[in-house]
Write an enzyme that holds these catalytic residues in place. Structure first.
Site, PDB file in Angstrom:
ATOM      1  N   GLY A 118       0.659  -4.873   1.097  1.00 34.03           N
ATOM      2  CA  GLY A 118      -0.546  -4.907   0.277  1.00 34.03           C
ATOM      3  C   GLY A 118      -0.324  -5.580  -1.074  1.00 34.03           C
ATOM      4  O   GLY A 118      -1.274  -6.092  -1.671  1.00 34.03           O
ATOM      5  N   GLU A 133      -0.749  -9.107  -0.351  1.00 36.26           N
ATOM      6  CA  GLU A 133      -2.176  -9.302  -0.040  1.00 36.26           C
ATOM      7  C   GLU A 133      -3.031  -9.257  -1.314  1.00 36.26           C
ATOM      8  O   GLU A 133      -3.981 -10.023  -1.450  1.00 36.26           O
ATOM      9  CB  GLU A 133      -2.620  -8.239   0.975  1.00 36.26           C
ATOM     10  CG  GLU A 133      -1.967  -8.467   2.342  1.00 36.26           C
ATOM     11  CD  GLU A 133      -2.123  -7.278   3.293  1.00 36.26           C
ATOM     12  OE1 GLU A 133      -1.747  -6.145   2.899  1.00 36.26           O
ATOM     13  OE2 GLU A 133      -2.612  -7.473   4.409  1.00 36.26           O
ATOM     14  N   GLU A 186       4.876  -4.943   7.275  1.00 34.38           N
ATOM     15  CA  GLU A 186       4.192  -3.788   7.880  1.00 34.38           C
ATOM     16  C   GLU A 186       4.683  -3.495   9.287  1.00 34.38           C
ATOM     17  O   GLU A 186       4.676  -2.350   9.734  1.00 34.38           O
ATOM     18  CB  GLU A 186       2.671  -4.015   7.901  1.00 34.38           C
ATOM     19  CG  GLU A 186       1.987  -3.916   6.554  1.00 34.38           C
ATOM     20  CD  GLU A 186       1.913  -5.235   5.799  1.00 34.38           C
ATOM     21  OE1 GLU A 186       2.677  -6.169   6.147  1.00 34.38           O
ATOM     22  OE2 GLU A 186       1.100  -5.326   4.869  1.00 34.38           O
ATOM     23  N   ALA A 200       0.864  -1.177   0.000  1.00 33.90           N
ATOM     24  CA  ALA A 200       0.000   0.000   0.000  1.00 33.90           C
ATOM     25  C   ALA A 200       0.903   1.230   0.000  1.00 33.90           C
ATOM     26  O   ALA A 200       2.057   1.170   0.448  1.00 33.90           O
ATOM     27  CB  ALA A 200      -0.892  -0.020   1.238  1.00 33.90           C
TER      28      ALA A 200
HETATM   29  N1  CAA Z   1       4.642   3.066  -0.808  1.00 34.83           N
HETATM   30  C1  CAA Z   1       5.059   4.199  -1.410  1.00 34.83           C
HETATM   31  N2  CAA Z   1       6.214   4.273  -2.103  1.00 34.83           N
HETATM   32  C2  CAA Z   1       6.976   3.190  -2.191  1.00 34.83           C
HETATM   33  C3  CAA Z   1       6.606   1.969  -1.582  1.00 34.83           C
HETATM   34  C4  CAA Z   1       5.360   1.926  -0.885  1.00 34.83           C
HETATM   35  N3  CAA Z   1       4.898   0.803  -0.304  1.00 34.83           N
HETATM   36  N4  CAA Z   1       7.577   1.041  -1.816  1.00 34.83           N
HETATM   37  C5  CAA Z   1       8.511   1.662  -2.551  1.00 34.83           C
HETATM   38  N5  CAA Z   1       8.167   2.949  -2.778  1.00 34.83           N
HETATM   39  C6  CAA Z   1       8.899   3.979  -3.519  1.00 34.83           C
HETATM   40  C7  CAA Z   1      10.093   4.488  -2.736  1.00 34.83           C
HETATM   41  O1  CAA Z   1       9.680   5.469  -1.821  1.00 34.83           O
HETATM   42  C8  CAA Z   1      10.969   5.022  -3.830  1.00 34.83           C
HETATM   43  O2  CAA Z   1      10.486   6.272  -4.235  1.00 34.83           O
HETATM   44  P1  CAA Z   1      11.522   7.502  -4.476  1.00 34.83           P
HETATM   45  O3  CAA Z   1      12.388   7.031  -5.600  1.00 34.83           O
HETATM   46  O4  CAA Z   1      10.621   8.636  -4.834  1.00 34.83           O
HETATM   47  O5  CAA Z   1      12.282   7.670  -3.207  1.00 34.83           O
HETATM   48  C9  CAA Z   1      10.722   4.051  -4.974  1.00 34.83           C
HETATM   49  O6  CAA Z   1       9.475   3.396  -4.687  1.00 34.83           O
HETATM   50  C10 CAA Z   1      11.792   2.986  -5.106  1.00 34.83           C
HETATM   51  O7  CAA Z   1      11.925   2.364  -3.836  1.00 34.83           O
HETATM   52  P2  CAA Z   1      13.350   2.149  -3.120  1.00 34.83           P
HETATM   53  O8  CAA Z   1      14.290   3.247  -3.488  1.00 34.83           O
HETATM   54  O9  CAA Z   1      13.084   1.917  -1.673  1.00 34.83           O
HETATM   55  O10 CAA Z   1      13.808   0.796  -3.864  1.00 34.83           O
HETATM   56  P3  CAA Z   1      14.757  -0.338  -3.273  1.00 34.83           P
HETATM   57  O11 CAA Z   1      15.022  -1.246  -4.432  1.00 34.83           O
HETATM   58  O12 CAA Z   1      15.914   0.242  -2.565  1.00 34.83           O
HETATM   59  O13 CAA Z   1      13.875  -1.097  -2.177  1.00 34.83           O
HETATM   60  C11 CAA Z   1      11.862  -2.162  -1.363  1.00 34.83           C
HETATM   61  C12 CAA Z   1      12.739  -1.832  -2.588  1.00 34.83           C
HETATM   62  C13 CAA Z   1      12.592  -3.185  -0.476  1.00 34.83           C
HETATM   63  C14 CAA Z   1      10.592  -2.794  -1.919  1.00 34.83           C
HETATM   64  C15 CAA Z   1      11.556  -0.880  -0.549  1.00 34.83           C
HETATM   65  O14 CAA Z   1      11.069   0.094  -1.447  1.00 34.83           O
HETATM   66  C16 CAA Z   1      10.528  -1.070   0.528  1.00 34.83           C
HETATM   67  O15 CAA Z   1      10.866  -1.592   1.580  1.00 34.83           O
HETATM   68  N6  CAA Z   1       9.268  -0.634   0.285  1.00 34.83           N
HETATM   69  C17 CAA Z   1       8.237  -0.667   1.276  1.00 34.83           C
HETATM   70  C18 CAA Z   1       7.709  -2.080   1.487  1.00 34.83           C
HETATM   71  C19 CAA Z   1       6.615  -2.077   2.547  1.00 34.83           C
HETATM   72  O16 CAA Z   1       6.855  -1.747   3.680  1.00 34.83           O
HETATM   73  N7  CAA Z   1       5.387  -2.458   2.141  1.00 34.83           N
HETATM   74  C20 CAA Z   1       4.257  -2.454   3.042  1.00 34.83           C
HETATM   75  C21 CAA Z   1       3.488  -1.174   2.919  1.00 34.83           C
HETATM   76  S1  CAA Z   1       2.202  -1.008   4.142  1.00 34.83           S
HETATM   77  C22 CAA Z   1       0.927  -1.949   3.587  1.00 34.83           C
HETATM   78  O17 CAA Z   1       0.973  -2.553   2.537  1.00 34.83           O
HETATM   79  C23 CAA Z   1      -0.310  -1.977   4.462  1.00 34.83           C
HETATM   80  C24 CAA Z   1      -1.325  -2.989   4.113  1.00 34.83           C
HETATM   81  O18 CAA Z   1      -1.271  -4.123   4.576  1.00 34.83           O
HETATM   82  C25 CAA Z   1      -2.435  -2.693   3.253  1.00 34.83           C
END
Ligand code: CAA
Length: 258
Positions: free
Chosen positions: A109, A112, A132, A65
């Site tokens: 998400g 999910e 999360e 998400a």
């Molecule tokens: N939401 C918003 N933006 C996201 C994102 C997310 N879930 N995941 C990645 N991005 C964005 C980053 O902010 C980044 O944007 P910028 O270039 O503008 O900074 C871009 O995508 C590329 O990401 P990274 O630079 O972080 O790429 P990476 O290769 O170094 O890492 C990753 C990849 C491990 C997937 C890392 O991006 C990450 O950990 N993302 C978040 C994963 C996460 O926590 N997901 C759960 C979200 S909460 C949820 O989903 C709630 C629910 O149950 C409904």
């Protein structure tokens, strides 16, 4: 159908949805989920579509998400705004089968969303996780419920509590994904599986989906009764007559989907 953050197209009898927000690794915001819902509405209404594939990019199916969109949420924004339920549930209510074709990250998400689909086909590059907990929240789109049903309590607890990622091999062994394929053949494999499904009788395919899902909602006896009633109803279909006649006549069935 034309959208901004997804691409929706048809390939034969298959509806294909490609998440298309590459800069944010296909993070799922309201607009993405609204567009997925609208694309599903279109495919459900189209008699020429028998199965659906949802896919992302090589790097990410979806990294979760949209964290930016959620960061400033108050409790009331989430609760009164009916966050998640307001537009994610459309995937669950889709009556036609959906295959998730997953390459790269399927996190939070994203994992999910894949689990809301009926079959997950993974590229060897796929990584699944429910991280999360690192954000100070918990999975909110079914992770704590669908993951244990798919992989059992021990692995679901491990993934949700430690935030570690599971690769495609581990996911297949655990029962989350049905097949692992080389990344460069992922879409072809998923479309071929969807085309196979779409070639069968659509009402029968829908009955199978409904019956298998019933296994997760009821006791064994209730589920068996449901299956038996639906099985009996299949004999009302022209496609049953055609399928069995084709077998007896040693030819390929030509289903009319009624
Ligand atoms: N939401 C918003 N933006 C996201 C994102 C997310 N879930 N995941 C990645 N991005 C964005 C980053 O902010 C980044 O944007 P910028 O270039 O503008 O900074 C871009 O995508 C590329 O990401 P990274 O630079 O972080 O790429 P990476 O290769 O170094 O890492 C990753 C990849 C491990 C997937 C890392 O991006 C990450 O950990 N993302 C978040 C994963 C996460 O926590 N997901 C759960 C979200 S909460 C949820 O989903 C709630 C629910 O149950 C409904």
């Amino acid at each position: 159908m034309s959208f901004e953050l997804i691409i929706a197209e048809t390939r034969g009898r298959v509806g294909l949805i490609t998440l298309n927000r590459p800069k944010a690794l296909n993070a799922l915001n309201d607009q993405v989920m609204d567009e997925i819902g609208a694309a599903l509405d279109g495919f459900e209404a189209d008699d020429n579509i028998g199965a659906i594939v949802i896919t992302g990019s090589e790097k990410a199916f979806a990294a979760g998400a949209d964290i930016g969109a959620m960061a400033s949420f108050s409790y009331m924004d989430a609760y009164k705004g009916d966050y998640i339920s307001r537009n994610w549930e459309r995937v669950k209510t889709c009556r036609k089968p959906i295959i998730a074709a997953v390459a790269g990250f399927a996190l939070g998400g994203g994992c999910e969303l894949a689990m809301m689909c009926d079959i997950i086909i993974a590229a060897d590059s796929a990584k699944f996780g429910q991280p999360e907990v690192k954000l100070g929240i918990l999975p909110g789109a079914g992770g704590t419920q669908r993951l244990p049903r798919a992989v059992g309590k021990a692995k679901a607890m491990d993934l949700c509590l430690t935030a570690r990622f599971m690769d495609a091999t581990e996911a297949e062994k655990a029962g989350l994904v049905s097949r692992v394929v080389p990344a460069d053949t992922l879409l072809d494999e998923a479309l071929a599986a969807a085309e196979t499904i779409a070639g069968f009788s659509l009402p029968v395919v829908m009955m199978i989906k409904e019956s298998v899902n019933r296994a997760f909602e009821s006791s064994l006896n209730e589920g068996l009764l449901f299956e038996r009633r639906v099985f009996h109803s299949a004999f009302a279909l022209n496609d049953q007559k055609e399928g069995m006649a084709a077998f007896v006549e040693k030819r390929k069935a030509n289903f009319r989907h009624d």
